[in-house]
Design a protein around this motif. Structure first.
Motif, PDB file in Angstrom:
ATOM      1  N   SER A 165       0.830  -1.192   0.000  1.00 33.16           N
ATOM      2  CA  SER A 165       0.000   0.000   0.000  1.00 33.16           C
ATOM      3  C   SER A 165       0.871   1.251   0.000  1.00 33.16           C
TER       4      SER A 165
ATOM      5  N   TYR B  28      -6.715  -2.278  -7.134  1.00 36.64           N
ATOM      6  CA  TYR B  28      -8.045  -1.785  -6.752  1.00 36.64           C
ATOM      7  C   TYR B  28      -8.974  -1.615  -7.945  1.00 36.64           C
TER       8      TYR B  28
ATOM      9  N   TYR C  98      -2.748   2.643  -4.324  1.00 39.80           N
ATOM     10  CA  TYR C  98      -2.936   3.725  -3.362  1.00 39.80           C
ATOM     11  C   TYR C  98      -3.564   3.198  -2.067  1.00 39.80           C
TER      12      TYR C  98
ATOM     13  N   LYS D 204      -5.859   4.226   0.336  1.00 39.26           N
ATOM     14  CA  LYS D 204      -7.305   4.234   0.544  1.00 39.26           C
ATOM     15  C   LYS D 204      -8.016   3.310  -0.434  1.00 39.26           C
TER      16      LYS D 204
ATOM     17  N   ASP E  15      -7.696  -0.323   0.539  1.00 42.11           N
ATOM     18  CA  ASP E  15      -8.622  -0.684   1.619  1.00 42.11           C
ATOM     19  C   ASP E  15      -9.978  -1.075   1.028  1.00 42.11           C
ATOM     20  N   LYS E  16     -10.420  -0.324   0.024  1.00 47.34           N
ATOM     21  CA  LYS E  16     -11.688  -0.637  -0.641  1.00 47.34           C
ATOM     22  C   LYS E  16     -11.582  -1.959  -1.406  1.00 47.34           C
TER      23      LYS E  16
ATOM     24  N   GLU F 196       2.916  -1.039   4.366  1.00 41.55           N
ATOM     25  CA  GLU F 196       2.700   0.347   3.955  1.00 41.55           C
ATOM     26  C   GLU F 196       4.007   0.985   3.485  1.00 41.55           C
TER      27      GLU F 196
END
Length: 359
Positions: free
Chosen positions: A139, A206, A240, A242, A245-246, A263
């Motif tokens: 991430s 993502y 990315y 965020k 996370d999705k 991270e």
């Protein structure tokens, strides 16, 4: 702690040492040479002495000793559990630990390396070896070293015997999703088959979780294959913070397969300058004294404004490479120039590069 990359020379100008150094002494991974140019020693150092795994050669290139060293002397093993590992393994671990910044990333990767090492030793001693998935989420923003670390980790896992090939297959949504339902599963499986024995690195993973049927089909197929081949390859999904996370929340199976998230934080201004300095030294270029403050101010401004176009180390490389072109144009148009001028970047060269990159 390992130092940064350095080169030392004999009085006659021939290369004496290249590699990691700390406080003016070889420390970490490096190579030394005889004055005739032949390699003398390749391996690990500490305080200017052979220390760790390494190979010593005579002046004709014949191996004198290959193995463990301690404080400059050959180390004798007194434990049946002490394992001699390949010099390439130590080299790759050294490369990982010598990367600028990324301290938390290196800590997590080294923990995983220790785990794989120990399980290998337990297996050789007939002990049970619990299975922990090494599939991971990387991430972070662009240019923070995710691909570089994935490539080194794959090589390390190969040298440890965890992977059978140690290569990296880099892909994205376009490499896994087809134009029609049903074909996506076939395309995803083909990509996984290419990665067997190595690492499948999915950039911007993502984008597979955008809510359409094609991305969902790719994820479902990937999850099944990750289970079917759990001991034969590693999947690294990157993107990315965020949005990743999705990605994990989009399918219940993802969180159980990717149970480790590492991270990659943005580099600091000081680290970005160190990267620029390293690029210059690696290409035997130098720069005048005012460059550091000039670049640091620019990096500070970029980090504060959080520009979407700022790509961390990727932007630094763009600045460096564009500066080389402007430098070459300036030098070639001079009627006379010295050897020093041929390798000296000016503030004007770098300023022009930044202005062009910023549009």
């Amino acid at each position: 702690m390992f130092g940064s990359f350095h080169e030392f020379y004999y009085p006659n100008g021939s290369l004496q040492y290249e590699g990691s150094a700390l406080n003016g002494k070889p420390s970490g991974y490096g190579k030394s040479y005889y004055q005739n140019g032949k390699i003398e020693y390749e391996g690990r150092w500490a305080e200017g002495k052979y220390h760790g795994y390494g190979t010593l050669y005579d002046e004709q290139g014949k191996v004198i000793y290959e193995g463990e060293w301690f404080d400059g002397k050959q180390k004798k093993s007194d434990s049946k559990f002490e394992k001699v590992e390949s010099s390439k393994l130590e080299q790759y671990i050294e490369e990982l630990n010598s990367l600028i910044g990324l301290m938390e990333v290196k800590r997590e990767i080294n923990i995983l390396i220790s785990y794989v090492r120990l399980q290998k030793m337990r297996k050789e001693e007939g002990l049970k070896t619990p299975t922990i998935s090494l599939h991971m989420i990387f991430s972070g923003n662009p240019g923070t070293g995710k691909t570089t670390v994935a490539r080194l980790f794959s090589k390390i896992l190969y040298e440890l015997g965890y992977l059978s090939k140690g290569h990296v297959i880099e892909t994205s949504r376009s490499g896994m999703v087809a134009g029609y339902l049903g074909q996506t599963a076939i395309k995803t499986e083909e990509m996984v088959n290419k990665a067997l024995g190595g690492v499948l690195f999915i950039d911007e993973a993502y984008s597979l979780a955008s809510g359409d049927e094609y991305g969902s089909e790719a994820i479902d197929t990937l999850l099944k294959l990750m289970e079917d081949h759990r001991d034969d390859f590693v999947v690294v999904a990157a993107g990315y913070p965020k949005l990743m996370d999705k990605f994990l929340a989009s399918n219940p199976g993802l969180a159980s397969r990717f149970n480790q998230t590492i991270e990659f934080k943005d580099y600091s201004s000081e680290e970005l300058f160190e990267i620029f300095e390293y690029m210059c030294k690696s290409a035997t270029y130098s720069f005048d004294g005012e460059i550091k403050s000039f670049l640091m101010e620019h990096f500070d401004e970029c980090l504060k404004s959080e520009r979407e176009s700022f790509g961390n180390a990727r932007t630094v490389r763009n600045i460096f490479e564009r500066s080389l072109l402007f430098h070459a144009s300036r030098i070639i148009n001079m009627q006379k120039y010295s050897k020093e001028q041929m390798s000296m970047l000016s503030k004007a060269d770098i300023s022009r590069a930044i202005k062009e990159i910023n549009g």
